[in-house]
Design a protein around this motif. Structure first.
Motif, short mmCIF file in Angstrom:
data_model
loop_
_atom_site.label_atom_id
_atom_site.label_comp_id
_atom_site.label_asym_id
_atom_site.label_seq_id
_atom_site.Cartn_x
_atom_site.Cartn_y
_atom_site.Cartn_z
N ALA A 17 -14.34 14.70 -46.00
CA ALA A 17 -13.14 14.50 -46.82
C ALA A 17 -11.90 14.37 -45.94
O ALA A 17 -11.05 13.50 -46.16
N LEU A 18 -11.79 15.23 -44.93
CA LEU A 18 -10.63 15.17 -44.04
C LEU A 18 -10.61 13.88 -43.24
O LEU A 18 -9.53 13.29 -43.02
N LYS A 19 -11.77 13.42 -42.82
CA LYS A 19 -11.84 12.16 -42.07
C LYS A 19 -11.40 10.99 -42.94
O LYS A 19 -10.62 10.12 -42.50
N LEU A 20 -11.87 10.95 -44.18
CA LEU A 20 -11.49 9.86 -45.08
C LEU A 20 -9.99 9.89 -45.37
O LEU A 20 -9.33 8.84 -45.39
N LEU A 21 -9.45 11.08 -45.58
CA LEU A 21 -8.01 11.19 -45.86
C LEU A 21 -7.18 10.75 -44.67
O LEU A 21 -6.12 10.12 -44.83
N SER A 22 -7.65 11.07 -43.46
CA SER A 22 -6.89 10.70 -42.26
C SER A 22 -6.80 9.19 -42.11
O SER A 22 -5.82 8.67 -41.55
N GLU A 23 -7.80 8.47 -42.61
CA GLU A 23 -7.80 7.01 -42.49
C GLU A 23 -6.74 6.36 -43.38
O GLU A 23 -6.27 5.27 -43.09
N TYR A 24 -6.38 7.04 -44.46
CA TYR A 24 -5.40 6.47 -45.40
C TYR A 24 -4.02 7.11 -45.27
O TYR A 24 -3.05 6.59 -45.83
N GLY A 25 -3.92 8.23 -44.57
CA GLY A 25 -2.61 8.86 -44.38
C GLY A 25 -1.95 9.22 -45.69
O GLY A 25 -2.58 9.81 -46.58
N GLU A 26 -0.68 8.85 -45.84
CA GLU A 26 0.08 9.19 -47.04
C GLU A 26 -0.41 8.44 -48.27
O GLU A 26 -0.02 8.78 -49.39
N GLU A 27 -1.23 7.43 -48.09
CA GLU A 27 -1.73 6.63 -49.22
C GLU A 27 -3.01 7.21 -49.81
O GLU A 27 -3.54 6.70 -50.79
N GLY A 28 -3.54 8.29 -49.21
CA GLY A 28 -4.76 8.90 -49.72
C GLY A 28 -4.46 10.17 -50.50
O GLY A 28 -3.56 10.93 -50.16
N ARG A 29 -5.20 10.40 -51.57
CA ARG A 29 -5.05 11.61 -52.38
C ARG A 29 -6.42 12.19 -52.69
O ARG A 29 -7.41 11.47 -52.88
N VAL A 30 -6.46 13.51 -52.76
CA VAL A 30 -7.68 14.22 -53.15
C VAL A 30 -7.76 14.25 -54.66
O VAL A 30 -6.76 14.43 -55.36
N ILE A 31 -8.98 14.09 -55.18
CA ILE A 31 -9.20 14.23 -56.62
C ILE A 31 -10.39 15.16 -56.84
O ILE A 31 -11.38 15.11 -56.11
N ALA A 32 -10.25 16.05 -57.80
CA ALA A 32 -11.35 16.95 -58.19
C ALA A 32 -11.60 16.75 -59.68
O ALA A 32 -12.45 15.96 -60.07
N GLY A 33 -10.81 17.43 -60.51
CA GLY A 33 -10.94 17.22 -61.95
C GLY A 33 -10.19 15.99 -62.45
O GLY A 33 -10.59 15.34 -63.41
N GLY A 34 -9.07 15.68 -61.80
CA GLY A 34 -8.30 14.49 -62.14
C GLY A 34 -7.44 14.61 -63.38
O GLY A 34 -6.81 13.63 -63.79
N GLN A 35 -7.35 15.81 -63.96
CA GLN A 35 -6.63 15.94 -65.22
C GLN A 35 -5.11 15.93 -65.05
O GLN A 35 -4.38 15.75 -66.03
N SER A 36 -4.63 16.11 -63.84
CA SER A 36 -3.20 16.00 -63.57
C SER A 36 -2.85 14.67 -62.91
O SER A 36 -1.87 14.02 -63.27
#
Length: 290
Positions: A17-36
């Protein structure tokens, strides 16, 4: 309404997850439930180019008791908090808040951590975590860091979480003897965001004076707020009608609600003042029974 196009990637462990986020920088967001996050994306208020799903990451759904604290994992849902025996017995203020969050679908899918990261100014969890003096563990490629909840919310829908970081755990101290808490929420209809929400966690000493207190607010400004000035006013004092009236006036000078469809700024301030007095009274009455 549909969101703008985005990439969707599924992580199977924290490192991935951290590796994938690092590839997108500020354009990447984590999603879990997605209700917010998803509703904001549909409204074009959030436009991430990539969502990294951590739902399949093991070890992130838990409620553990350890060294006088309860630790809540990133994938723990609102419903799990609402039915937990540990939460009900050790942090009843959280049990109370869990009952008034949204609707069954949101409670089954949404998470405490997701709600905190979204930093909704009128949400329910942030004021409770602020009142409890919670600490937040964040993990990034450079390691871990722990943030105080009172410092976490910095602007509208904005937190201290850095690009590429994941909030993995919320650490909440368990109140001791003669402690009481209350979360009161005024809403237009069941499950709505708060017109005003007040969370109070306090402890009385043997003489009945307020030994310690935490107060969190929703619907009071651009971010969830901790009412520090009101806490300082009440600390060391006996809870009475006179001191609560003084506290409500103090609160009015430290909040700046946003006028919107839920009411004008003045109306929300008045509601916050009344709700504050009721929440403090209720928390104090519960502390006397503990």
């Amino acid at each position: 309404m549909y969101s703008v196009p985005f990439d969707y990637l599924c992580a199977h462990n924290i490192q991935e997850a951290l590796k994938l986020l690092s590839e997108y920088g500020e354009e990447g967001r984590v999603i879990a439930g997605g209700q917010s996050l998803i509703p904001l994306m549909k409204l074009r208020l959030a436009r991430p180019k990539c969502l990294v799903d951590i739902k399949r990451v093991p070890g992130l759904s838990f409620i553990n008791k350890e060294n006088g604290h309860l630790k809540v994992g990133a994938l723990t849902t609102h419903r799990e908090l609402g039915v937990s025996d540990l939460i009900r017995s050790d942090l009843p203020i959280m049990h109370e808040a869990a009952q008034v969050i949204a609707d069954p679908q949101v409670r089954n899918l949404g998470t405490l951590v997701g709600a905190l990261c979204q930093a909704e100014p009128s949400g329910d969890w942030a004021p409770v975590v602020l009142a409890l003096g919670g600490r937040l563990k964040c993990v990034g490629q450079k390691g871990e860091r722990v943030l105080e909840a009172k410092e976490f919310f910095v602007d509208a829908y904005t937190t201290l979480l850095q690009p590429g970081e994941i909030l993995t755990e919320v650490n909440l101290p368990i109140p001791g003897a003669r402690a009481g808490g209350a979360y009161l929420k005024v809403q237009r209809r069941a499950g709505d965001f708060a017109v005003a929400g007040v969370a109070v966690q306090l402890t009385l000493d043997e003489a009945g004076l307020c030994k310690d207190i935490g107060i969190g607010l929703s619907g009071a400004g651009l971010t969830p707020l901790r009412a520090v000035a009101v806490e300082e006013l009440l600390r060391g004092r006996r809870i009475s009608a006179e001191i609560l009236e003084e506290a409500s006036r103090c609160l009015a000078g430290s909040v700046d609600p946003i006028s919107d469809l839920r009411g004008s700024s003045k109306y929300k301030t008045d509601v916050l003042k009344v709700t504050l007095k009721r929440a403090v009274q209720l928390a104090a009455s519960r502390s006397k029974r503990s």
